[in-house]
Enzyme design. Sequence first.
Site, PDB file in Angstrom:
ATOM      1  N   PRO A 104     -11.076  -0.764  -3.129  1.00 13.33           N
ATOM      2  CA  PRO A 104     -12.233  -1.547  -3.550  1.00 13.33           C
ATOM      3  C   PRO A 104     -13.529  -0.770  -3.318  1.00 13.33           C
ATOM      4  CG  PRO A 104     -10.846  -2.773  -1.994  1.00 13.33           C
ATOM      5  CD  PRO A 104     -10.467  -1.323  -1.920  1.00 13.33           C
ATOM      6  N   SER A 109      -7.059 -13.900  -2.527  1.00 11.43           N
ATOM      7  CA  SER A 109      -6.618 -13.501  -1.193  1.00 11.43           C
ATOM      8  C   SER A 109      -7.166 -14.458  -0.141  1.00 11.43           C
ATOM      9  CB  SER A 109      -7.005 -12.057  -0.896  1.00 11.43           C
ATOM     10  OG  SER A 109      -8.365 -11.881  -1.116  1.00 11.43           O
ATOM     11  N   TYR A 157       0.780  -1.230   0.000  1.00 10.24           N
ATOM     12  CA  TYR A 157       0.000   0.000   0.000  1.00 10.24           C
ATOM     13  C   TYR A 157       0.816   1.286   0.000  1.00 10.24           C
ATOM     14  CZ  TYR A 157      -3.414  -3.525   1.144  1.00 10.24           C
ATOM     15  OH  TYR A 157      -4.188  -4.644   1.106  1.00 10.24           O
ATOM     16  N   SER A 191     -10.920 -12.480  -5.439  1.00 10.77           N
ATOM     17  CA  SER A 191     -11.247 -12.535  -4.023  1.00 10.77           C
ATOM     18  C   SER A 191     -12.705 -12.933  -3.839  1.00 10.77           C
ATOM     19  CB  SER A 191     -10.993 -11.170  -3.387  1.00 10.77           C
ATOM     20  OG  SER A 191     -11.164 -11.248  -1.992  1.00 10.77           O
ATOM     21  N   PRO A 208     -17.713 -24.302  -2.351  1.00 12.13           N
ATOM     22  CA  PRO A 208     -18.204 -23.314  -3.318  1.00 12.13           C
ATOM     23  C   PRO A 208     -17.101 -22.377  -3.814  1.00 12.13           C
ATOM     24  CG  PRO A 208     -19.723 -23.492  -1.466  1.00 12.13           C
ATOM     25  CD  PRO A 208     -18.513 -24.303  -1.105  1.00 12.13           C
ATOM     26  N   HIS A 249      -7.719   1.018   0.912  1.00 10.02           N
ATOM     27  CA  HIS A 249      -7.432  -0.358   1.275  1.00 10.02           C
ATOM     28  C   HIS A 249      -6.398  -0.543   2.389  1.00 10.02           C
ATOM     29  CE1 HIS A 249      -7.480  -4.581   0.770  1.00 10.02           C
ATOM     30  NE2 HIS A 249      -7.566  -4.654  -0.531  1.00 10.02           N
ATOM     31  N   TYR A 305      -4.150 -15.031  -8.353  1.00 11.65           N
ATOM     32  CA  TYR A 305      -4.070 -14.630  -6.941  1.00 11.65           C
ATOM     33  C   TYR A 305      -5.469 -14.679  -6.342  1.00 11.65           C
ATOM     34  CZ  TYR A 305      -2.901 -11.442  -3.019  1.00 11.65           C
ATOM     35  OH  TYR A 305      -2.686 -10.882  -1.795  1.00 11.65           O
TER      36      TYR A 305
END
Length: 629
Positions: free
Chosen positions: A122, A457, A109, A557, A432, A345, A455
Amino acid sequence: MLAVFVRAALHPGRMKPSRLVRPVTKIPERSLVHQESLPKLPVPPLKQTCERYLAALEPIVSKEELDHTQQLVQEFLKGGVGERVQKGLERRARKTDNWLSEWWMQTAYLDCRMPVPVYTSPGVVLPRMHFQDRQGQIRFAAKLIAGVLDFKRMIDTETLPVEYLSGKPLCMDQYYQILSSCRIPGPKRDTVVNHAMGKTPPTHITVVHNFQFFVLDVYNSDGTSLTVDQIYMQLEKIWNSSLQTNKEPIGILTSQHRNTWGKAYNNLIKDKINKESVRAIQKSIFTVCLDAPIPRVSDEMYLSRGAAQILHGGGARWNSGNRWFDKTLQFIVGEDGTCGLVYEHAPAEGPPIVFLIDYVVKYMQKQTEIVRSPMVPLSMPQKLRFNITPDIKRDIEKAKQNMNIMVHDLDVKVLMFFHFGKNVPKQHKLSPDAFVQMALQLAYFRMYDTCCSTYESASLRMFKYGRTDAIRSTTVDSLRFAQAMQDPAKQGSERLALLQKAVQKHKENTYDAIHGQAIDRHLLGLKRQSIEDLTSMPEIFMDTSYAVAHHYCLSTSQVGSKTDCVMCFGPMVPDGYGVCYNPMDEHINIAITAFNSCEETNAAKFAQAVEEALLDMRALLDDTATVKQ
Ligand SMILES: *[C@@H]1O[C@H](CO)[C@@H](O)[C@H](O)[C@H]1NC(C)=O
């Protein structure tokens, strides 16, 4: 002088280990006992990480590259370098509460120089609201503010329930970092301030309407929070005194590249009035953006358009200046019913934010119509003034141009997948999350005839001050499954077996990741430790494979919620996709982003491929289940 707590994480080296514990005076005792009982993030065994790294490379690099990397890894392991760095890392782990958190905060960050909107912040899109009039919008905003204040009360009074994952209690620290905090640009590295920890925690929020910022005190002098009625009246006053739309969109400065904004920021706050106004925004509990309506689009386009609005505000002409993107939490309530939030974030991951949203939505549902009760007249919320010098005006113009470029570049598609939800994979005893991940793998393979570094998370909140690690969803097994789906010679039963195997592998990787045994943060730690030790950079970190492994064309994600909403974020790389999904019981909300400047990517096409992949996978389960009967 206000005691502002700058995250201890920002000053490595000069800090004694004990100082790395956040000042916890504001964290209630019971939570503190819970926090202290959390285990420390482990440093995984070196050999394990090296082996898993090579396994992760297998599906994504060529045979030659893999052979070469294998050699480098052998040298790293046998030559003593790896062991020495690992020892350094273990020492660091003993001396700190979390060996990773400050490095991660910087790397992910604060050192990152890209603009925060689109690239890191986000957004959450709430179901569309249908406001009949301005009162409807203001009433919604008033209830929302009251709901967030009710949530804040749980933080202030230690009634926030501790969350669990796989039966283990989670670190709750992130909840203490999201209110009354703000990112501050620096010329090379940013910082985050958290005013909740100061001597005089804030009692105001900031409201922005037509680019004009207001300080709204939300507590009475006796410490009780304003009622929905009172907040409504105050918001109406704000609305009435910000009718002109010809104001400079000062907030758009926060959307700039961080170096550019860092310079502009220093210039902006040279003026005393500007400095005070900026401080008021930074110190506020959160920000509410009352957005202007945007041009209508078809119902089908609405959600994608809404997601874009939430992520960037639609451009300089629309609501991009109606933001302070450095603010950790910004709730958006648009006149046209577009509602949601965008968050900076650095202090937190998606799940705590969505937990807050679920709480607030439930709170709002309980609020019946406003009952007008006699009330003490409240003073007019203070409008924040800015002196716009020619320099600042120029910076605003540059920021507008860049924002418009970002707006044109972002490609967003929200897919509401209505055919099924968690229920189908669950019936077949499949995770799921793993099921959706395999659908993403299949969709990507069908579009590009290859797989890519992926990726996903994974939460590290089982550990004190834990943030995230990565689940690498692309495995040899996921690739075999995708290939089999495209191979007409393969039978359904064979495909199903490969799907089950790939799902099982993903489940194991997920288990390892949340238990601190994934490879990505460990590799980062080894790299940072090498820099710290001032030794030459080990070759494994300068290898092509390492670059390929970290070029995540799929950045994904799963963020589940009770509310029927979807989180969204931009891609991690210029030629990749950002995919965030919320699997509900009977449907799945999926937000997909890409960049228009990349010829090869297309959010809508990828969404279509994901939809087909999910349907084909269900058909595979259904057909093969029939065979079994
Ligand atoms: C805001 O303006 C409207 C329309 O002029 C008026 O009806 C309302 O009373 C005003 N509200 C406040 C709080 O001043």
